[in-house]
Each structure stands twice: as structure tokens, then as C-alpha cells.
Design an enzyme around this catalytic site. Sequence first.
Site, PDB file in Angstrom:
ATOM      1  N   ALA A 197      -1.904  -9.339 -11.124  1.00  0.00           N
ATOM      2  CA  ALA A 197      -2.143  -9.189  -9.680  1.00  0.00           C
ATOM      3  C   ALA A 197      -3.503  -9.755  -9.297  1.00  0.00           C
ATOM      4  O   ALA A 197      -3.652 -10.412  -8.259  1.00  0.00           O
ATOM      5  CB  ALA A 197      -2.042  -7.718  -9.277  1.00  0.00           C
ATOM      6  N   ASP A 198      -4.519  -9.508 -10.124  1.00  0.00           N
ATOM      7  CA  ASP A 198      -5.846 -10.085  -9.887  1.00  0.00           C
ATOM      8  C   ASP A 198      -5.790 -11.605  -9.913  1.00  0.00           C
ATOM      9  O   ASP A 198      -6.354 -12.283  -9.047  1.00  0.00           O
ATOM     10  CB  ASP A 198      -6.820  -9.613 -10.975  1.00  0.00           C
ATOM     11  CG  ASP A 198      -7.500  -8.307 -10.638  1.00  0.00           C
ATOM     12  OD1 ASP A 198      -7.619  -7.988  -9.446  1.00  0.00           O
ATOM     13  OD2 ASP A 198      -7.919  -7.603 -11.568  1.00  0.00           O
ATOM     14  N   ILE A 199      -5.142 -12.146 -10.932  1.00  0.00           N
ATOM     15  CA  ILE A 199      -5.075 -13.596 -11.096  1.00  0.00           C
ATOM     16  C   ILE A 199      -4.366 -14.236  -9.899  1.00  0.00           C
ATOM     17  O   ILE A 199      -4.821 -15.236  -9.337  1.00  0.00           O
ATOM     18  CB  ILE A 199      -4.361 -13.956 -12.406  1.00  0.00           C
ATOM     19  CG1 ILE A 199      -5.203 -13.500 -13.603  1.00  0.00           C
ATOM     20  CG2 ILE A 199      -4.078 -15.451 -12.485  1.00  0.00           C
ATOM     21  CD1 ILE A 199      -4.473 -13.532 -14.923  1.00  0.00           C
TER      22      ILE A 199
END
Length: 425
Positions: A197-199
Site C-alpha cells: 500500500a505504501d509503495i
Amino acid sequence: MDDRPNQAALSADCPTEAPAERILDGVKVLDLSRVVAGPLAGQTLADLGADVVKIERVGEGDDLRTLGPPWVTSPTTELEQSTYFQTVNRGKKSLTLDFARPEGAEILKALARESDVFIENFRTGTLARYGLGYEDLHAINPRLIYCSITGFGQTGPYRDRSGYDYLAQAMGGQMAVTGLPDGMTGAGPMRVGVPIADITAGNNAVIAILAALYHRERSGKGQHIDISLLDSQVALLLNSLSAWMNARAPLPRTGNDHPTAVPNGVFAVKDGHILIATFNDREFARLAEVLGHPEWGQDPRYARSRDRLANRVQLTEDMTEALSHHGKQHWMKAINGAKVSCGPINDMADIEQDEQLAVREMFVTLHHPVMGDVRVAGSPLKFSETPVDISRAPPLVGEDSEAILRERLTLTDTEIQNLRANKII
């Protein structure tokens, strides 16, 4: 704590000579983000040629610097930084600044006045309390592209919540479709092993920033970009979400097997395991031929994709028996030769030795005069005319504070010394 690096040690130039032209040459970025999503966005912009200044907390810097072990340790000092920090902060300069104090906020405003992009991932409304929200900076620089990255976005009932990757994976459906099938030992929701999700949010931020820069070229206007981890994760669900919304047919967890394409997964061979992936009937027919069972291509149990899905268990048993007679190298050569996707299950050591990745320049060694050599993943972005430049190692905390204040804001040595004495920088 004096966060300045040893100036004598830093006298050698860290970057190598940059290419003559880079896509984002001349674009100035202020990166106030921490941890992964925002820093990844800033790093990608730096790879593309932008001048990225990372604004960090005085003394401590980005929280990710201390998220270890393992560590990168200086060969000449006791200084250490997390290996995690190295993955999303190359190509940047570091300026420590306490913008919660009026003097620091004024410095940040002065930098924003002559910048093109502003990236932040504080909780919604935090920077506005210091006169550094979008409306505040837009008033002094209408061309500024202001990108906010949060767990849940600038609007909606969750906007004030904090949010991290793991939570976004849970709330955004990723864990519902990842893991072993019900009924198997160890079945249950499972997170993806990298901060997906961060990426994705970081990559979405870059897409949005580049689009906003293009819009500004035509209109002359900056704008506010609102990226959330939850939105980014939900957008990743693709067919899993579409199957539910359009057919009320939730796709189950299938472990290493694909939920609809069969065969598509991990198979045992004589000396280990390989990954075989087919996505249409033509590929399966070619695979069946290589496995010594051309009749499978006409077998009513296996000929069509939907038939193979219904008979997945029996097909897996049949393929496992056929594959058991030879090892990985034999099957990878034979199956790839038949134009069917096949490959090994690589660990990190295997990846480092992969000849394809070496040719594609996916491993880069950067030299930092204090931290020594730091190895990072190369950029997946390949251009024929404006190649990506990866030459500057991740900075130490506040490594460039004085140089930035002199060059960007023309502050004198006395002014800089006073700021440091008062712990503004």
C-alpha cells in the site's frame, strides 16, 4: 545533538557526473515526508532529475533511519543507519528544520516560494496549524504543486486517523485475498510481504505530480494532490473487487494458485520448485506438449480455462507427476522454449546473481564519504533519450543544511550559526 556530518569527510564529491539532460532537470522539490510512501515518491522524482530537499526533524531525522536491524554502518565511524532508509532516500539533500517554531516556518515558506513541488505526509490539518497548509503556500506561490499523502485522505470520516501500510492492507481488502485457502493448515488473512500500500501510494503520488506539472505547463497553475494509502490499496484489488461488485462472486484466497488462471502457480520438480504461469488455452496446449501429454490439450477436463479451473486438483496431480522426472534447469529451459512463462523461486541471494537483472542495471553501488558504499536497487524506469541518474547516496541527517540555506536563501554564516544555536536547524 549536533547532526552535522564531518565536513572534512564530506569534502569529496558524492555524486558522479550527471547526464547532460534529465527529464525533471530544474524542478525543485521539498520532501517533508517520512517512512515509505512519501520518501519513495521523492526518490523517484530525484531519479528523474529533480532537485529534492528532504526536510527532517532536527537531531533525529526521518523515523525510518532508526528502523532496524539490519544496519548500514560507517567504515570509519560508529554511525549507523537502517538498511530500510537506504531504499527510499537516494538522490536527496537533507535539511533539518524545526518548522513548528515561527523562525523555522518562515524558512520553509521561503523555500516553498521558489519550489515547484511540496510533498508531505502529516496527519490532515497538521501543517495548516503552522501556516504551512496548501492554502497558505498557494497564496505565496500559486504555481506550487502540493502533494499530501495520508492513510485515509483529506476528506471523509476517517480523515483524522493515522494510517500505516499494514492497516491499509487490512482495511483495503488485500489481506482478504492473500493467504492459504480455507481448510488448509495456516489458512487465514495474510499481509503481502512488502509494504504494497505504501509503495502504490508513493507511485500514485509520482503519477499525480507529473500530471500536475504537465497541467501547470498549460495553465500556469499549481494544485493540491490528495493521495491516500487506503484509496491506493483498494484500487489495486482489480478483479477481486470487480468480481464482487459486478457478479457478487468473492474470489477466495488461493495461496500460490491463481484464482482464475490454471495452471498458474508453484510446482514441485525433482530438485525443488518452479513457477509455471499460463493465461490462455493456447499456452496450456504448448505446456501439455512439453510435459509429454499432448492429449491434455483436447481433454474435456483441461482443454478450456474454465474446465481446468473446475479440475484444478486433478490437473495439479497430473502435472506434478510429469514434472517429477527432471529438475529445475531442465524444465525452465524446456517450458520457456515452448513460449510458456516459467521461472525459479528466487531468494535475495539469487536475485543479486541474476544475469537479466545485472544487464538491466538493477543493482547500483553508491558511495558516501562517511557511510561508505551503499548498494541500492536500480530504477525500473528506462528511457532512450533521458536515462535515469542514480548517483547520490542517501544523505546523513542535516548533511546539506548549511549549503541549502546559503544557496537557496542567501543566508550568511552568522545567520546560519544563530539558527543552529537556537536549534531551528
